[in-house]
Design an enzyme around this catalytic site. Structure first.
Site, PDB file in Angstrom:
ATOM      1  N   LYS A 115      -7.218   3.906  -3.688  1.00  0.00           N
ATOM      2  CA  LYS A 115      -7.121   2.623  -2.977  1.00  0.00           C
ATOM      3  C   LYS A 115      -7.835   1.500  -3.720  1.00  0.00           C
ATOM      4  O   LYS A 115      -7.407   0.348  -3.667  1.00  0.00           O
ATOM      5  CB  LYS A 115      -7.676   2.762  -1.555  1.00  0.00           C
ATOM      6  CG  LYS A 115      -6.788   3.589  -0.629  1.00  0.00           C
ATOM      7  CD  LYS A 115      -7.211   3.472   0.821  1.00  0.00           C
ATOM      8  CE  LYS A 115      -6.216   4.163   1.732  1.00  0.00           C
ATOM      9  NZ  LYS A 115      -6.560   3.996   3.154  1.00  0.00           N
ATOM     10  N   LYS A 207       6.452   8.170  -1.686  1.00  0.00           N
ATOM     11  CA  LYS A 207       6.258   8.260  -0.245  1.00  0.00           C
ATOM     12  C   LYS A 207       6.796   7.009   0.442  1.00  0.00           C
ATOM     13  O   LYS A 207       6.676   5.902  -0.087  1.00  0.00           O
ATOM     14  CB  LYS A 207       4.768   8.432   0.043  1.00  0.00           C
ATOM     15  CG  LYS A 207       4.436   8.892   1.454  1.00  0.00           C
ATOM     16  CD  LYS A 207       2.947   9.188   1.577  1.00  0.00           C
ATOM     17  CE  LYS A 207       2.602   9.608   3.000  1.00  0.00           C
ATOM     18  NZ  LYS A 207       1.160   9.878   3.152  1.00  0.00           N
ATOM     19  N   LYS A 210       5.083   1.012   3.858  1.00  0.00           N
ATOM     20  CA  LYS A 210       5.294  -0.366   4.312  1.00  0.00           C
ATOM     21  C   LYS A 210       5.124  -1.358   3.167  1.00  0.00           C
ATOM     22  O   LYS A 210       5.603  -2.480   3.243  1.00  0.00           O
ATOM     23  CB  LYS A 210       4.325  -0.713   5.439  1.00  0.00           C
ATOM     24  CG  LYS A 210       2.888  -0.911   4.965  1.00  0.00           C
ATOM     25  CD  LYS A 210       1.982  -1.355   6.064  1.00  0.00           C
ATOM     26  CE  LYS A 210       0.572  -1.604   5.579  1.00  0.00           C
ATOM     27  NZ  LYS A 210       0.435  -2.743   4.664  1.00  0.00           N
TER      28      LYS A 210
END
Length: 346
Positions: A115, A207, A210
């Site tokens: 991240k 994957k 959004k």
């Protein structure tokens, strides 16, 4: 070890644009657990702010996740649904766990590296300490079970390490206060069948997300029937017919993904999907998948939209849930303070 009341805790981040992957991978799996356990389902909004958020958008997303919980069939009267920031005990316990967890443990957390990306020095301290707050989320309720996906297994292992170290470090104080040989349980992962990893409709190796710039890469839970149908028709496939056996899906990620989605929505094994549709063309299979997806997701999306349009009701659910969550978490924090040797009002 001490006996603990069986309890499930799980949380979902309010990151917006809930999609089919969120539903099949997490939310839909929460529903059957209600018949076996006391369940606490949390919208983890404090985790969300580890990266920048627009305040108005965050509020909307908290309500949207809550609406998804309720529309999916989670019973907020029998169980607890709330947003994390309303229960301050999460933050209090997280600080205690910051002092229990070791820097070396945090450095091994792969999700922070993913991240934070290349600019790790510019990441927030909150993003680095995220797993400590996640441990507090779970252990504020002394939860015995957590449904986990592959990407959360490492964090649950850390939760167990923190619980074990706290129990060991304060063993005498824990026993002195009548809690036996352990105050916190070593929370177990709850594995519900094979892991459900939904991939992009445009690239079966990635994957469903959004953040993908193409809206055609995902089915949003609020998509209407026409949009769902259009996205499935345009979903990437290959020129070969569907195989009759699973080994025939090797090296065909898009076909494999669509078969997995069908199996999950229908609640049947992938082998049964291939038995029914193997040897046929994708056009016929996609038509069947469209009918199934619209049938399963249409009512869910409609219910979500109805609930989102009633923010006062959503907020009342969250406030009630927070009150009931606090009633469990506060005695935990009070006991932790006593175990640590803090002075507090009684």
């Amino acid at each position: 070890m001490a006996a603990f009341q069986e309890r499930v805790f799980s949380g979902v981040q309010p990151t917006g644009n809930l999609h089919l992957g969120n539903y099949l991978g997490a939310i839909s799996r929460f529903v059957p657990l209600q018949d076996q356990y006391d369940c606490i389902y949390c919208v983890v909004d404090m985790h969300a702010i580890t990266v920048p958020q627009d305040p108005a958008e965050l509020k909307r997303q908290i309500r949207e996740v809550t609406a998804a919980f309720l529309a999916a069939g989670i019973d907020a009267t029998r169980h607890i649904v709330f947003n994390q920031s309303q229960v301050s005990e999460h933050a209090e316990l997280a600080w205690v766990f910051n002092c229990v967890a070791r820097i070396g443990w945090m450095n091994r957390m792969t999700q922070f590296k993913e991240k934070a990306g290349k600019d790790r020095e510019n990441a927030s301290l909150g993003l680095y300490a995220y797993p400590s707050l996640m441990a507090a989320d779970i252990l504020a309720y002394r939860a015995t079970h957590v449904p986990v996906g592959e990407d959360q297994k490492q964090h649950l292992e850390l939760t167990r390490d923190i619980a074990q170290k706290f129990n060991n470090d304060y063993a005498a104080s824990i026993a002195e206060r009548g809690f036996g040989d352990a105050f916190f349980p070593l929370t177990e992962p709850l594995i519900q069948g094979p892991a459900m990893r939904i991939m992009s409709l445009r690239d079966g190796t990635k994957k469903m997300s959004k953040s993908d710039p193409s809206d055609y890469s995902r089915i949003n839970l609020t998509d209407d029937a026409d949009t769902i149908a259009q996205k499935i028709r345009k979903a990437k496939t290959d020129p070969e017919p569907l195989p009759s056996e699973e080994k025939g899906l090797e090296g065909r990620p898009e076909a494999d993904n669509l078969v997995g989605i069908f199996a999950a929505l229908q609640g049947i094994p992938r082998t049964e999907v291939l038995r029914q549709y193997g040897g046929g063309q994708f056009s016929a299979f996609k038509a069947a998948l469209i009918d199934l997806a619209v049938d399963r997701l249409g009512p869910l999306g409609a219910d979500m939209k109805r609930l989102v349009n009633d923010p006062a009701y959503i907020d009342s659910v969250l406030i009630d849930g927070a009150d009931r969550a606090r009633a469990i978490a506060k005695p935990t924090i009070d006991a932790v303070k006593d175990i640590l040797g803090f002075v507090r009002a009684k």
